[in-house]
Design an enzyme around this catalytic site. Sequence first.
Site, short mmCIF file in Angstrom:
data_model
loop_
_atom_site.label_atom_id
_atom_site.label_comp_id
_atom_site.label_asym_id
_atom_site.label_seq_id
_atom_site.Cartn_x
_atom_site.Cartn_y
_atom_site.Cartn_z
N LEU A 1 -44.91 -38.59 75.99
CA LEU A 1 -43.99 -38.66 75.13
C LEU A 1 -43.92 -37.75 73.69
CD1 LEU A 1 -42.99 -42.57 75.11
CD2 LEU A 1 -42.06 -40.73 76.76
N ASP A 2 -42.89 -37.36 73.46
CA ASP A 2 -43.06 -36.55 72.10
C ASP A 2 -43.42 -37.12 70.96
OD1 ASP A 2 -42.11 -34.08 73.51
OD2 ASP A 2 -39.96 -34.57 72.83
N LYS A 3 -43.61 -36.78 69.97
CA LYS A 3 -44.39 -37.41 68.64
C LYS A 3 -43.31 -38.53 68.49
CE LYS A 3 -45.40 -36.54 64.06
NZ LYS A 3 -44.21 -37.00 63.34
#
Length: 293
Positions: A134-136
Amino acid sequence: MEKVLSFTACERQQGKTVRDVLQQEYGVSRRLLIRAKHEGRILVNGSDVYVNHVLKADDEVIVMIQEETAETIEPQAMPIEVRFEDEDLLIVAKPAGLVVHPTRTHEDGTLANGVIAYWLANGEERKFRPVNRLDKDTSGLMIIAKNQWAHEQCSRMQKDRTILRTYVAAVHGMVEQEEGTIDAPIGLADHSIIERTVRADGQPARTHYRVLKREDGYTWVELRLDTGRTHQIRVHMRYLGHPLVGDDLYGGKRELIDRQALHAWRLEFAHPRSKELLCFEEPLPNDMRLLEK
């Protein structure tokens, strides 16, 4: 040394070699089989055997491998929201703002650092093997494999699209169609090393969406991925003309939330070992719940 696989040979497996059964029926890769031969043990009825050993019905087979450790990642204690754990898998809920894996710009303080510390506190030395990333600034559910065999099985399931990942997002504007599919290739934007865009020479990417509800100025949508390109949902929704609320990289505004309003809320897949159907749902975090009217 860790037990990776164990099974009792059935009539159908009689006359087959250990190698054939492990590769054809248990998805053991050639790489993992080599590790079992040189860094582990293969036992049949308690005795060490080679991979060309011919099985008989009712033989008890155990594959033992020395688990790879994660000595390159520094353990750092932090709260880890565990939703499920067994010998093969760890399912966690990642908060927004947390990087998954160390990078040049985020060398520590990542989910990987925290998971390694969590395992060490429980007496386990393991390598960090995320199945989905998942993106930050995306929150939600993640699968982390606890051994090489489980990671290989989950990677195969991802390719076969049998791990169903469902997201919820708030996007700008009124999405007109109740549901649809965005089938548009994604590649790196010419002017950036971070931003992605829809482009003809990009990698195939497909996102399915369904409208959940429309509110004043934005729409709640449910999204399901057939592929896992970097920033896929964010890029596809901008391409549709409805960037995510808070996603200023892709045209969203941060007046209501200071990160992209994207949450990985549901996972559904068959456990690689037991084949039991697993389903996990993670409620919206507080910052996204505040958007609801």
